[in-house]
Write an enzyme that holds these catalytic residues in place. Structure first.
Site, mmCIF file in Angstrom:
data_model
loop_
_atom_site.group_PDB
_atom_site.id
_atom_site.type_symbol
_atom_site.label_atom_id
_atom_site.label_comp_id
_atom_site.label_asym_id
_atom_site.label_seq_id
_atom_site.Cartn_x
_atom_site.Cartn_y
_atom_site.Cartn_z
ATOM 1 N N ARG A 90 35.746 27.968 4.782
ATOM 2 C CA ARG A 90 35.517 29.699 4.340
ATOM 3 C C ARG A 90 36.905 29.810 3.815
ATOM 4 O O ARG A 90 36.514 31.024 3.281
ATOM 5 C CB ARG A 90 34.882 30.330 5.767
ATOM 6 N N HIS A 168 31.115 36.303 15.966
ATOM 7 C CA HIS A 168 31.911 37.006 15.642
ATOM 8 C C HIS A 168 31.627 38.262 16.683
ATOM 9 O O HIS A 168 29.934 38.770 17.578
ATOM 10 C CB HIS A 168 31.220 37.470 14.547
ATOM 11 N N CYS A 264 25.997 41.053 8.947
ATOM 12 C CA CYS A 264 26.977 39.952 8.303
ATOM 13 C C CYS A 264 26.927 40.208 6.450
ATOM 14 O O CYS A 264 28.107 39.747 6.253
ATOM 15 C CB CYS A 264 26.694 38.695 8.861
ATOM 16 N N ASP A 604 28.527 28.149 72.517
ATOM 17 C CA ASP A 604 27.717 28.222 73.904
ATOM 18 C C ASP A 604 28.946 28.456 75.167
ATOM 19 O O ASP A 604 30.219 27.411 74.791
ATOM 20 C CB ASP A 604 27.110 27.179 74.215
ATOM 21 N N MET A 637 33.853 21.810 58.026
ATOM 22 C CA MET A 637 34.316 22.464 56.523
ATOM 23 C C MET A 637 35.272 24.355 56.182
ATOM 24 O O MET A 637 36.110 23.792 56.241
ATOM 25 C CB MET A 637 32.830 23.195 55.827
#
Length: 704
Positions: A90, A168, A264, A604, A637
């Site tokens: 462009r 855009h 546009c 527990d 974990m």
């Protein structure tokens, strides 16, 4: 007709989809009908002429996207900022648009050639003229915004686009008259959405849903109370008309194939100037310096990726590439961000990578005083696992007790100053805490090229997650490292969950403790309970460990064991009284290996040794981890993540779990000296003891 509004258009004489520079063009090369495109454009042209004066720029061969005049530039009054197109396809349009602007009396401003900005496609004035919304992220660079603010003497608000379908700003954002806004929020990052919400009241925001957004509903032309757009749903049309607008729909399907619609295809060239609006831009810039083997370590790419991912922009100012194999490289990079808040987040992440912020003059860290115990001043620097230095009174001080997620406290002593990491809960009134990112740097020790490229028979793996097929190779490396640590008088910590017992790993972990490979054990109530259940009752969670089948009444076994230990007074007492005769806890007691059990709400009993005060448990973990060379995390974990957060860089870490998500979580903490292994923890421990036996046999043979 509103004669004082002028709009620039370009006939589609040479329009076609000749290349792909956005997602909409993919699959549409030369598939646009010239006849339908002309018909749709002329219909749009005719509608706009009813409400405004239309100027035409002559279409040119070789630039098929010139029809999208919104990208010609950005106009305010008699001034225009000419577009600098991102894609070479462009860039040929620029001289033709420049010629038109000059011939029509505009003062043309041109950005540096390497600074992309795509005109009114990425910059839209609030229709009341109060400010300019400017997009960046795909086609326009954030660094263009200060130029625009200065040249057009206007306030610029920067919005970051994050969905490449909406490359855009005008594809997903349309300011309307009377302060209304038509937009698709999902196209923007969270910071941009907050900015929009602060400037546009909720009652004036018209939210576009995805089905309309992908049909370019936001790519509309607003002239006073008229909104001209491509076809939209009835619900959206009703939402717009309810705000007092007249909606005119016209099909623009041929232009959607190239990623454009009504807006546009137009450029408003009569944007009025308000006398009380002047230049203002929140974009801020900083320069950072990086040193090391920036290219072959990937550090440079990682740093630049951080900048873009967090919403910033960059320009490499200087890059001095090391000319010899061992020579480090240095780089200075200017970072831009849409606000100070975003900039501080970016700089913090870059500091974690070893970068150092370069202010205009080297400055000390900024300090603020704690005024409430356990509460830091705002904007405090959050520490990481990496060794950190703070500049105080012109000197760099190493931070003590390095760990993640703390604050840095500066204390004045007779010898000078000390810096240390402290958790928020431990902050005391009157202490000085480092805020912001000035005067802070992390100290990284990158490997040389030779170290990275050489292949060693035994070398600890760099950070990552490994699957089943690599377990034996990894176990061999880990065993070698553990043997080396033991022989050097080092320290290995094991963080273990009850899965170790359930998978038959108790005998193997017991051997590791007995043979001197483990110097401390961390876990929860369950690991100890089920280990001693196996020792006393032969079961784990009521399952016979030899047969693998539940036993009658086995679900009560763990509670009976807890009761036995509580009657004895402690785990140590239970071992010394002969109540516990084997297993992990037995070996810890008999071999003087310290252990710490951190309780939880589901425990527990608990066992008398279990610390139910979370803060005290964290402190005990931290105490036992001091001086650790390696940490092996076995299928737990939460305990593993907690340990990871309180462990500085430089400690080798192994996380073993059958769940890939767990090992990935630990790997994400950023240590390059960690490895995650996705496998059964019982299998891992069995392989580990076998490999250690092989190393022992090799040693004995070499001695003999």
């Amino acid at each position: 007709m509103t004669q004082d509004i002028r709009i620039l258009m370009c006939a589609p004489d040479h329009y076609d989809v000749d290349y792909v520079i956005n997602p909409w063009m993919e699959g549409n090369i030369h598939k646009s009908s010239r006849e339908r495109a002309v018909e749709q454009w002329e219909k749009l042209y005719g509608i706009i002429k009813e409400y405004a004066t239309v100027d035409l720029v002559t279409p040119q061969k070789g630039v098929p996207d010139m029809v999208f005049t919104a990208n010609a530039g950005l106009v305010l009054g008699d001034n225009v900022v000419l577009s600098r197109f991102y894609h070479p396809e462009r860039q040929g349009e620029e001289p033709f648009f420049k010629e038109w602007f000059e011939e029509n009396g505009f003062t043309v401003y041109e950005l540096p050639k390497d600074l992309p900005f795509e005109g009114a496609g990425d910059a839209l004035f609030d229709r009341e003229g109060r400010w300019l919304w400017a997009g960046y992220g795909f086609r326009s660079e954030l660094d263009s915004h200060p130029y625009i603010a200065r040249w057009l003497d206007t306030e610029v608000l920067s919005l970051r686009l994050i969905d490449n379908r909406f490359y855009h700003l005008d594809t997903c954002f349309c300011p309307l008259a009377n302060g209304y806004l038509l937009y698709y929020p999902q196209a923007f990052d969270s910071y941009s959405n907050r900015l929009i919400e602060m400037r546009v009241p909720e009652e004036r925001r018209i939210i576009v849903e995805e089905p309309d957004a992908v049909n370019f509903a936001c790519n509309a032309v607003n002239i006073n109370d008229v909104v001209i757009m491509n076809k939209i749903t009835h619900d959206l049309e009703q939402s717009i008309t309810d705000k007092g607008f007249k909606v005119i729909q016209t099909p623009l399907t041929e232009f959607l194939k190239a990623g454009g619609a009504a807006k546009c295809l137009t450029l408003r060239v009569t944007e009025p100037i308000l006398d009380d609006v002047h230049a203002n831009v929140t974009v801020t810039s900083r320069v950072i310096k990086m040193e090391g083997h920036l290219l072959d370590s990937g550090l440079m790419n990682r740093a630049l990726d951080v900048v873009v991912k967090e919403g910033g922009s960059f320009k490499v100012l200087n890059f001095d590439l090391g000319v010899e194999r061992q020579s480090p490289s240095t780089a200075e990079v200017r970072i831009s961000a849409p606000s100070v808040e975003v900039m501080d987040d970016i700089i913090s992440l870059l500091i974690d990578l070893g970068a150092m912020s370069l202010p205009e003059k080297e400055s000390d860290a900024n300090l603020e005083t704690v005024v409430k115990a356990g509460v830091s001043p705002d904007d405090f620097y959050v520490t990481t696992i990496y060794p950190t230095e703070v500049r105080v009174n012109g000197y760099w001080e190493r931070v003590n007790n390095q760990r993640m997620d703390g604050a840095i406290v500066i204390e004045e002593t007779e010898e000078g100053f000390t810096a240390s990491c402290k958790l928020l809960r431990d902050l005391e009134v009157g202490e000085k805490v480092v805020i912001g990112v000035e005067g802070i740097r992390t100290v990284r020790s990158p490997q040389s090229r030779e170290q990275r490229n050489q292949t060693q028979e035994f070398s600890f793996m760099s950070g990552g997650v490994s699957s089943e097929r690599r377990v034996e190779l990894l176990v061999e490396q880990i065993a070698w490292e553990m043997r080396h640590i033991r022989d050097q008088g080092g320290k290995v910590a094991v963080v273990a969950g009850p899965v170790v017992i359930h998978t038959g790993g108790s005998e193997h972990l017991s051997r590791l403790i007995r043979d001197g490979y483990v110097q401390c054990l961390l876990g929860g109530n369950a690991i100890a309970v089920h280990d001693m259940e196996q020792s006393i009752m032969g079961t784990s969670l009521g399952v016979d460990m030899r047969k693998g089948t539940p036993v009658s009444g086995g679900h009560r076994h763990h509670l009976k064991v807890i009761n036995v230990v509580r009657r004895a007074g402690s785990i140590t007492d239970a071992v010394n009284k002969g109540l516990v005769t084997k297993g992990i806890m037995y070996e810890c007691v008999k071999n003087n290996v310290p252990f710490s059990l951190a309780g939880s709400i589901r425990d527990d009993g608990p066992l008398p040794d279990t610390q139910m005060d979370l803060i005290k448990a964290q402190e005990d973990y931290s105490r036992l981890l001091k001086g650790t060379d390696m940490i092996i995390m076995l299928s737990t974990m939460l305990h593993s993540i907690g340990v990871g957060n309180m462990t500085p860089s430089g400690v080798k870490m192994v996380c073993v779990d059958i769940n890939p998500a767990v090992v990935t979580k630990l790997s994400d903490r950023g240590s390059v000296e960690s490895v995650g292994i996705v496998t059964d923890v019982g299998l891992f421990l069995s392989l580990l003891t076998q490999q250690l036996d092989k190393l022992t046999n090799r040693y004995q043979l070499s001695v003999n």
